[in-house]
Design an enzyme around this catalytic site. Structure first.
Site, mmCIF file in Angstrom:
data_model
loop_
_atom_site.group_PDB
_atom_site.id
_atom_site.type_symbol
_atom_site.label_atom_id
_atom_site.label_comp_id
_atom_site.label_asym_id
_atom_site.label_seq_id
_atom_site.Cartn_x
_atom_site.Cartn_y
_atom_site.Cartn_z
ATOM 1 N N CYS A 153 23.864 23.870 6.109
ATOM 2 C CA CYS A 153 22.825 22.724 5.243
ATOM 3 C C CYS A 153 22.140 23.004 3.695
ATOM 4 C CB CYS A 153 21.910 22.540 6.319
ATOM 5 S SG CYS A 153 21.175 23.330 7.576
ATOM 6 N N GLU A 193 25.552 15.661 -1.476
ATOM 7 C CA GLU A 193 25.244 16.633 -0.797
ATOM 8 C C GLU A 193 26.767 16.178 -0.381
ATOM 9 O OE1 GLU A 193 24.546 16.890 3.311
ATOM 10 O OE2 GLU A 193 23.608 18.762 3.507
ATOM 11 N N GLU A 200 15.454 16.961 10.040
ATOM 12 C CA GLU A 200 16.101 18.616 9.521
ATOM 13 C C GLU A 200 17.238 18.036 9.009
ATOM 14 O OE1 GLU A 200 16.146 21.682 12.179
ATOM 15 O OE2 GLU A 200 13.813 21.888 11.490
ATOM 16 N N LYS A 230 21.887 14.846 22.646
ATOM 17 C CA LYS A 230 22.946 13.878 22.015
ATOM 18 C C LYS A 230 23.319 14.988 21.133
ATOM 19 C CE LYS A 230 24.937 11.023 20.298
ATOM 20 N NZ LYS A 230 26.315 12.060 18.663
HETATM 21 P P1 NAP Z 1 25.049 13.043 11.182
HETATM 22 O O1 NAP Z 1 26.416 12.127 11.176
HETATM 23 O O2 NAP Z 1 24.092 12.220 10.719
HETATM 24 O O3 NAP Z 1 24.877 12.952 12.886
HETATM 25 C C1 NAP Z 1 23.978 13.412 13.865
HETATM 26 C C2 NAP Z 1 23.889 13.346 14.884
HETATM 27 O O4 NAP Z 1 23.508 12.330 15.329
HETATM 28 C C3 NAP Z 1 25.057 13.657 15.537
HETATM 29 O O5 NAP Z 1 24.963 13.808 16.574
HETATM 30 C C4 NAP Z 1 25.798 11.750 15.345
HETATM 31 O O6 NAP Z 1 26.212 10.971 16.449
HETATM 32 C C5 NAP Z 1 24.434 10.874 15.631
HETATM 33 N N1 NAP Z 1 23.682 9.944 15.511
HETATM 34 C C6 NAP Z 1 24.501 9.147 14.482
HETATM 35 N N2 NAP Z 1 24.488 7.598 14.157
HETATM 36 C C7 NAP Z 1 23.149 7.429 14.859
HETATM 37 C C8 NAP Z 1 22.001 6.597 15.309
HETATM 38 N N3 NAP Z 1 21.843 4.907 14.476
HETATM 39 N N4 NAP Z 1 20.545 7.126 16.287
HETATM 40 C C9 NAP Z 1 21.377 7.964 16.975
HETATM 41 N N5 NAP Z 1 21.907 9.087 16.523
HETATM 42 C C10 NAP Z 1 22.994 8.958 15.851
HETATM 43 O O7 NAP Z 1 25.736 13.823 10.687
HETATM 44 P P2 NAP Z 1 26.975 15.257 10.617
HETATM 45 O O8 NAP Z 1 27.443 14.734 9.683
HETATM 46 O O9 NAP Z 1 26.556 15.256 12.243
HETATM 47 O O10 NAP Z 1 26.090 16.483 10.226
HETATM 48 C C11 NAP Z 1 26.089 17.158 8.822
HETATM 49 C C12 NAP Z 1 24.555 16.900 8.299
HETATM 50 O O11 NAP Z 1 23.585 17.422 8.995
HETATM 51 C C13 NAP Z 1 24.632 17.183 6.784
HETATM 52 O O12 NAP Z 1 23.878 16.520 6.159
HETATM 53 C C14 NAP Z 1 23.777 18.643 6.665
HETATM 54 O O13 NAP Z 1 23.243 18.898 5.662
HETATM 55 C C15 NAP Z 1 22.587 18.484 8.365
HETATM 56 N N6 NAP Z 1 22.295 19.207 8.527
HETATM 57 C C16 NAP Z 1 20.372 19.628 8.411
HETATM 58 C C17 NAP Z 1 20.693 21.339 9.057
HETATM 59 C C18 NAP Z 1 19.343 21.219 8.847
HETATM 60 O O14 NAP Z 1 18.572 21.070 9.364
HETATM 61 N N7 NAP Z 1 18.280 20.561 7.575
HETATM 62 C C19 NAP Z 1 20.986 21.932 9.545
HETATM 63 C C20 NAP Z 1 22.471 21.234 10.149
HETATM 64 C C21 NAP Z 1 23.102 20.161 9.278
HETATM 65 P P3 NAP Z 1 27.973 10.444 16.365
HETATM 66 O O15 NAP Z 1 28.314 12.090 15.415
HETATM 67 O O16 NAP Z 1 28.355 10.643 17.424
HETATM 68 O O17 NAP Z 1 27.968 10.579 15.187
#
Ligand code: NAP
Length: 492
Positions: free
Chosen positions: A289, A399, A254, A180
């Site tokens: 990240c 962050e 992650e 997803k």
């Molecule tokens: P996010 O808002 O948490 O979204 C991540 C994913 O989760 C998206 O596909 C989102 O869908 C989905 N999602 C949202 N609400 C959900 C729910 N209730 N149930 C299931 N899935 C749900 O994160 P982001 O803004 O896309 O990404 C940035 C974050 O990712 C940053 O904090 C970054 O540090 C972290 N990151 C971590 C790593 C690592 O390896 N540690 C690598 C890359 C990024 P929608 O987009 O449709 O809301």
């Protein structure tokens, strides 16, 4: 080359077929460099969730029944396929989230190939077990088995990389996989799925596009989903943990970071400047990240280093904000409007908190790229360095996820460690020193899943990648996508 005048439509991959949402509804994907819609992707529903999970469940027994060698062959064929479609995939990734093409084509695609080949090489690990003698006439042994259907939820900053790292290891272990992707940068993952379906049997890999707020709960709580691996924010991780609280299942999280990048006076300063600037400014416009967002510099070289970092980032040959599809551009935009607003608000907050802007601070395509009218509504932020006196400021603790870093001095190794660990996160840390003992001491004392010495952000097949503390737990690796069964045989 894709241009903004073409509005491309992408579909879910369900049971090996290109499938629109059951309602036919679509979401807009924006080109972050222009602020214009460039693609339409499915707005899937709970009905679509049922369909995709059912097809993954049906495909599971035959896929799990293959030998690890047979599954490894599929992984190798996918790796080979990437070489043919690398240009198309890197262009879609760049179009969708603004990560400059020079990095998605030269760095990203080869990294994806390596992951598929590494998964192929690791295949037998997923079926290894141990024998335990339990007495004269009985012995035990362990077998590893796939879990069933794995759900991989990916973020917008690195859609193809996170897709690959989840899918490759879960698939080679014998699971079927549903990805997803984020609603903000979806197209590259949908096309990737379509390409992979040329190789994999129907239902073994699926991709479902939609809003996390609409289909997220239905996916993660589905009783036929056996493990969830999220790469995303802490907020989403908490929501998922709450959703499955009454029906627990294994998770990999992650999550984000606030990683320190620490420079000692004995370091090779040229290398340190290189590592610092690539990790938080030019590399995907700081949307990494592991971005080294807290720069800590030993006091005796503090002013010199700030001058060097500033000279480098103000050099127009190094910092070339511009159309991310242009191979000359070294920095693209922020990947979506909500994130753009967040980054801008943190720069304002930093100033309110008393931070001094060393360079940068401006935003908006009309301000930063005034000569290029097609980019004037894009989500542009210039590299920004904020000098601070305390690590307790919100800009040092939260962050930001953009090309914005704080910088502060320290005196001793102990002080550097204390500041580095003064965070709720624990994803990455950089240490720049030529003192071998110091390097080892720092590695042991820093609480983070990844510590790099005289380099930054290097990840590679074979090395685990994960976070400590609020940066998450678990790693996308073959063993994490199996369970271990204990068997005992009495010979009589
Ligand atoms: P996010 O808002 O948490 O979204 C991540 C994913 O989760 C998206 O596909 C989102 O869908 C989905 N999602 C949202 N609400 C959900 C729910 N209730 N149930 C299931 N899935 C749900 O994160 P982001 O803004 O896309 O990404 C940035 C974050 O990712 C940053 O904090 C970054 O540090 C972290 N990151 C971590 C790593 C690592 O390896 N540690 C690598 C890359 C990024 P929608 O987009 O449709 O809301």
């Amino acid at each position: 080359m894709i241009t903004t005048t073409e509005l491309k439509k992408f579909h879910n991959l369900i049971n090996g077929d290109q499938t629109p949402a059951s309602t036919g509804d679509m979401l807009d994907n924006m080109d972050p460099s222009t602020g214009e819609v460039w693609a339409k992707v499915p707005r899937s529903t709970i009905e679509d969730v049922e369909t995709v999970v059912a097809s993954a469940r049906i495909a599971f027994p035959s896929w799990a029944a293959l030998s690890s060698i047979e599954r490894a062959q599929y992984m190798r064929r996918i790796g080979d396929l990437l070489a043919k479609h690398g240009d198309e995939l890197s262009a879609l990734e760049t179009k969708g989230n603004g990560w400059v093409i020079r990095e998605t084509s030269y760095g990203l695609i080869p990294a994806l190939e390596q992951i598929w080949y590494d998964a192929a090489g690791a295949a037998s690990e997923g079926s290894e077990g141990e024998t335990i003698q339990m007495g004269q006439s009985s012995f035990g042994y362990t077998v590893r088995e796939p879990l069933g259907v794995v759900l991989g939820i990916t973020p917008w900053n690195a859609p193809l990389f996170t897709f690959t790292i989840k899918a490759a290891y879960a698939l080679v272990a014998g699971n079927t996989v549903i990805i997803k992707p984020s609603e903000h940068a979806t197209a590259s993952s949908l096309r990737y799925g379509e390409l992979l379906a040329e190789i994999l049997p129907p239902g073994v890999l699926s991709v479902i596009s939609g809003l996390g707020s609409e289909i997220g709960d239905a996916l993660v709580s589905h009783p036929e989903i056996n493990k969830v691996s999220l790469t995303g924010s802490g907020t989403t991780a908490k929501a998922i943990a709450k959703t499955i609280a009454s029906n627990p299942k294994p998770l990999i999280f992650e999550l984000g970071g606030k990683s320190p990048n620490i420079v000692f006076a004995d370091a090779d300063l040229d290398k340190a400047v290189e590592g610092i600037t690539a990790s938080i400014f030019t590399g995907n416009a700081g949307q990494l990240c592991v971005g080294g967002s807290r720069i800590l510099i030993q006091r005796s070289i503090f002013e010199e280093m700030i001058t060097r970092i500033k000279e480098k980032m103000l050099n127009p040959a190094i910092t070339r904000l511009g159309d991310p599809m242009n191979p000359e551009s070294t920095m693209g935009p922020i990947a979506n409007f909500a994130q753009y607003e967040k980054v801008c608000s943190y720069i304002e907050l930093g100033v309110e908190e008393g931070a001094e802007i060393v360079f940068g601070g401006r935003h908006g395509g009309d301000v930063l790229l005034s000569g290029q009218s097609q980019l004037s509504n894009g989500y542009w932020v210039e590299p920004t360095l904020l000098k601070v006196n305390s690590n307790s400021l919100r800009i040092c603790q939260e962050e930001i996820f953009g090309p914005v870093a704080t910088v502060m001095p320290f005196d001793t190794e102990e002080e550097a460690v204390a500041i580095a660990n003064d965070t709720s996160f624990g994803l990455g840390a950089g240490v720049w020193t030529n003192d071998l003992s110091r390097a080892h001491h720092m590695i042991r004392k820093i609480t983070a899943g990844n510590v790099w010495v005289n380099t930054y952000g290097r990840v590679g097949p074979g090395l685990p990648f994960g976070g400590f503390k609020e940066s998450g737990y678990g790693t996308d690796s073959i063993l994490e996508y199996t369970h271990k069964k204990a068997c005992v045989i009495e010979l009589g």
